[in-house]
Write a protein that holds these residues in place. Structure first.
Motif, short mmCIF file in Angstrom:
data_model
loop_
_atom_site.label_atom_id
_atom_site.label_comp_id
_atom_site.label_asym_id
_atom_site.label_seq_id
_atom_site.Cartn_x
_atom_site.Cartn_y
_atom_site.Cartn_z
N THR A 21 -3.01 66.69 24.11
CA THR A 21 -3.36 66.89 25.52
C THR A 21 -4.16 68.17 25.75
OG1 THR A 21 -1.30 68.04 25.99
CG2 THR A 21 -1.33 65.64 26.30
N THR A 22 -4.26 69.04 24.74
CA THR A 22 -4.99 70.28 24.94
C THR A 22 -6.37 70.19 24.30
OG1 THR A 22 -4.09 71.29 22.95
CG2 THR A 22 -2.87 71.64 24.99
N CYS A 23 -7.23 71.09 24.69
CA CYS A 23 -8.60 71.07 24.18
C CYS A 23 -8.63 71.22 22.66
CB CYS A 23 -9.41 72.20 24.81
SG CYS A 23 -9.45 72.17 26.62
N SER A 24 -7.87 72.18 22.13
CA SER A 24 -7.91 72.42 20.69
C SER A 24 -7.38 71.23 19.89
CB SER A 24 -7.14 73.69 20.33
OG SER A 24 -5.79 73.57 20.71
N ASP A 25 -6.43 70.48 20.44
CA ASP A 25 -5.94 69.27 19.76
C ASP A 25 -7.05 68.25 19.59
OD1 ASP A 25 -3.34 70.20 19.57
OD2 ASP A 25 -2.69 69.21 21.40
N LEU A 38 -4.46 77.99 39.40
CA LEU A 38 -3.80 77.17 38.39
C LEU A 38 -4.42 75.78 38.30
CD1 LEU A 38 -0.04 78.08 38.94
CD2 LEU A 38 -1.56 78.86 37.11
N ARG A 39 -4.26 75.18 37.14
CA ARG A 39 -4.70 73.81 36.86
C ARG A 39 -6.22 73.61 37.01
NH1 ARG A 39 0.13 73.78 39.03
NH2 ARG A 39 -0.46 73.45 41.17
N ASN A 40 -6.99 74.65 36.69
CA ASN A 40 -8.45 74.52 36.76
C ASN A 40 -9.11 74.70 35.39
OD1 ASN A 40 -7.98 77.31 36.59
ND2 ASN A 40 -9.88 77.76 37.64
N TRP A 41 -8.31 74.76 34.31
CA TRP A 41 -8.87 74.93 32.97
C TRP A 41 -9.72 73.72 32.61
CZ3 TRP A 41 -7.12 71.29 29.41
CH2 TRP A 41 -5.94 70.62 29.75
N GLN A 42 -10.70 73.94 31.74
CA GLN A 42 -11.66 72.89 31.39
C GLN A 42 -11.80 72.78 29.88
OE1 GLN A 42 -15.22 74.32 33.33
NE2 GLN A 42 -14.75 73.17 35.19
N CYS A 43 -11.93 71.55 29.42
CA CYS A 43 -12.26 71.28 28.03
C CYS A 43 -13.75 70.96 27.94
CB CYS A 43 -11.49 70.08 27.49
SG CYS A 43 -9.74 70.38 27.19
N SER A 44 -14.37 71.43 26.86
CA SER A 44 -15.78 71.14 26.61
C SER A 44 -15.95 70.67 25.17
CB SER A 44 -16.64 72.40 26.80
OG SER A 44 -16.57 72.84 28.13
N SER A 49 -23.07 68.39 21.45
CA SER A 49 -22.78 67.38 22.48
C SER A 49 -23.23 67.89 23.85
CB SER A 49 -21.29 67.07 22.53
OG SER A 49 -21.01 66.17 23.57
N LYS A 50 -23.77 67.00 24.65
CA LYS A 50 -24.27 67.36 25.98
C LYS A 50 -23.34 66.88 27.09
CE LYS A 50 -28.27 68.88 24.38
NZ LYS A 50 -28.01 69.82 23.33
N LYS A 51 -22.14 66.37 26.73
CA LYS A 51 -21.22 65.88 27.76
C LYS A 51 -20.73 67.03 28.62
CE LYS A 51 -19.55 61.62 26.76
NZ LYS A 51 -18.57 60.82 27.32
N LEU A 52 -20.49 66.74 29.89
CA LEU A 52 -20.01 67.76 30.82
C LEU A 52 -18.54 68.06 30.59
CD1 LEU A 52 -21.75 66.49 34.08
CD2 LEU A 52 -22.42 68.42 32.64
N PRO A 53 -18.10 69.29 30.89
CA PRO A 53 -16.68 69.65 30.76
C PRO A 53 -15.81 68.81 31.69
CG PRO A 53 -18.04 71.60 31.13
CD PRO A 53 -18.91 70.41 31.35
N VAL A 54 -14.53 68.72 31.34
CA VAL A 54 -13.55 68.00 32.15
C VAL A 54 -12.45 68.98 32.52
CG1 VAL A 54 -11.79 66.18 32.11
CG2 VAL A 54 -14.04 65.75 31.13
#
Length: 112
Positions: A21-25, A38-44, A49-54
């Motif tokens: 569930t985490t970005c590094s995983d 809170l709860r605004n962290w983003q995965c990239s 890759s050119k996909k937008l962060p979530v």
């Protein structure tokens, strides 16, 4: 009043409910654009890759064909480049041309 700051990307999750569930995983980077919210962290996705962060979850579909950037290393020695899992970084391979045999991860193979 004081504002509490928390870089949500630096919080380590060690429980089994957090696996995947985490970005590094997911082999992605994490960024917390505003540590007072809170709860605004983003995965990239990793470059290129050119996909937008979530926000709040890993990005789905961060596939990157590393051979797009690394194929010249293989081709310079008459080998082909192959990326067996485009969700995993640094796993591209150089493969010997037939009838020779050999494969090496992230560098030219020794062909026999």
């Amino acid at each position: 009043s004081a504002t509490c700051l928390l870089d949500e990307c630096s919080v380590n999750c060690t429980g089994p409910t957090c696996a995947g569930t985490t970005c590094s995983d997911s082999n992605q980077t994490c960024h917390d654009p505003e540590t007072s919210i809170l709860r605004n962290w983003q995965c990239s996705c990793l470059s290129p890759s050119k996909k937008l962060p979530v926000t709040g979850a890993p990005v789905v579909g961060c596939e990157v064909d590393e051979c797009e950037q690394m194929k010249q290393i293989c081709e310079n020695v008459d080998q082909t480049c192959y990326d067996p899992d485009q969700l995993v970084p640094n796993n591209w391979e150089c493969n010997c041309a037939l009838p020779m045999n050999g494969t090496k991860v992230a560098k030219p193979a020794e062909c026999t």
